[in-house]
Structure formats: structure tokens, C-alpha cells
Design an enzyme around this catalytic site. Structure first.
Site: not given
Ligand SMILES: [Zn+2]
Length: 232
Positions: A97, A99, A122, A171, A229
């Protein structure tokens, strides 16, 4: 080697160190977890510890119900979101996670990231999805669990390993993969795609999505059953 989870913790520690190194987070922003499916546990960054102060011993190991099985610190406050995703999806071994700036910019604008070019194709054959905005009731109910549910609702029947990333409206970003290393890779790819798409849309607000044929071509030469690839 006192802990049975030492190897898992070392991997999660290294994956967390990659996050600031790739420019995906500052200070304590963001977190990485990894799942040990055989043992039914995940390890995650502790809450509020800056990356440069983090050590492998600080990581928190929890079962999939959220009970701490090892570690002295409080787990990341986003832990319930990670648990919702691990419980719902098979084959996910790591979740990140962040930001990160450009991905979060799109999330704040509540916009999916259109597949404008082959760099995007891709990696995934879809626009990067963006969840709905969370209702006030859901925020009050159980915010981090609801964030996980928002992601599941947004994904529907989509294969999470084909689209290993999402924007949570208002978020930030979540990315995942079969391993914690691939999850961090996907988080870095997401930030790059978000940046490129931002430049594209700034230069031409009416820029067209890539043709279906080119999307298929690029996605399948890397991921299809006849992928060609890279090196064999
Ligand atoms: Zn967050």
C-alpha cells in the site's frame, strides 16, 4: 534463528526497504506484507515506524483472523485491508500500500488510469481500476475492513493476478503479486503508469486509449500462453 517466521520476516523487511528506495513513500507512509499460505500467517510492517528505523525483528506476524502470533509492536493500521484481500484471493503472496504521488493523484481525482500506451499494456490489459468513494456509514463501521471490501467490490470477477493494482478513491494505491517482491514491482509500475498517463492527458486531454489489438499484442507477448518476451 529463533523465529519460525524468520525467512518470511526477512523478505517482508527487504520488500519494505524497496518502497522508499523506489520513491514510493516518505517517512512512515505505506506498508508491505507477505503471506505464508502454508502456515496461514502474514507478516507486515509495524505501525508508525519509519523505514530507516525498521528492522526485520520489528515486523508483526498475524494469523488470517488478525491475531498477532509474533512481534511486540502494533501492526500497520492498514492490516485489516491486507487480511481481507488475502482471505478473498488465492495466489496473492504479497501486498503493498502506498500514497505514491501520481497514483494517488488519479485516486484523488477518482479516475481509473486509461491504458494509453504499450508500457501499460505490457503489464495489464485493463485500465487501472478505481474504487467507488466510501460512504460515511462504511467509514464509521470499520474503515480498514471496508477499504478491503471496496477493492473486492471494484474487482468483481476480474482476475487479481492479471490486474495486480487498484486505486482507492480519495486515498491511494494498492498493488499485489504472487510474492512480496512482485507486489513492490507492481507498485512501482503503477506509479510509472500513473505518471505517464498524467503527462499524456496533460498534453492532450482527449488522448485516445490504445487500440484493443495493440493491448492484446503487448499483454500476450509477455503474459499469454505463447509469451515470447524476454529470455527463455
Ligand atoms: Zn493509506
Amino acid at each position: 534463528m529463533s523465529s519460525p517466521y524468520q525467512e518470511l520476516k526477512e523478505r517482508v523487511f527487504s520488500a519494505n526497504q524497496e518502497v522508499p528506495k523506489r520513491g514510493l513513500a516518505i517517512y512512515t507512509f505505506g506498508n508491505v506484507s507477505a503471506l505464508d499460505a502454508a502456515r496461514g500467517v502474514m507478516a507486515i510492517k509495524p505501525s508508525g515506524v519509519p523505514y530507516e528505523k525498521l528492522s526485520a525483528d520489528d515486523l508483526v506476524v498475524l494469523d488470517l483472523e488478525g491475531k498477532v502470533v509474533e512481534g511486540k509492536l502494533r501492526p500497520s493500521s492498514d492490516t485489516p485491508t491486507h487480511l481481507v484481500l488475502y482471505r478473498a484471493w488465492n495466489g496473492i503472496g504479497g501486498i503493498v500500500h502506498t500514497h505514491s504521488s501520481y497514483a494517488t493523484g488519479w485516486a484523488q481525482a477518482r479516475l481509473p488510469i486509461p491504458i494509453y500506451g504499450t508500457t501499460h499494456a505490457d503489464h495489464l490489459a485493463d485500465d487501472v481500476p478505481c474504487t467507488r468513494v466510501m460512504s460515511d456509514e462504511a467509514v464509521e463501521r470499520d474503515y480498514e475492513v471496508e477499504t478491503g471490501k471496496q477493492i473486492l467490490e471494484c474487482f468483481g470477477r476480474r482476475d487479481p493476478l492479471h490486474t495486480p493494482m487498484v486505486l482507492v478513491a480519495g486515498h491511494g494505491a494498492f498493488a499485489w503479486g504472487a510474492t512480496p517482491e512482485s507486489a513492490v514491482y507492481n507498485a512501482a509500475v503503477l506509479e510509472e503508469l500513473a505518471h505517464m498517463a498524467f503527462v499524456t492527458r496533460t498534453l492532450d486531454p482527449t488522448a485516445a486509449r490504445l487500440s484493443e489489438r495493440l493491448i492484446r499484442k503487448h499483454f500476450e507477448r509477455k503474459h499469454g500462453k505463447n509469451a515470447y518476451y524476454g529470455q527463455k
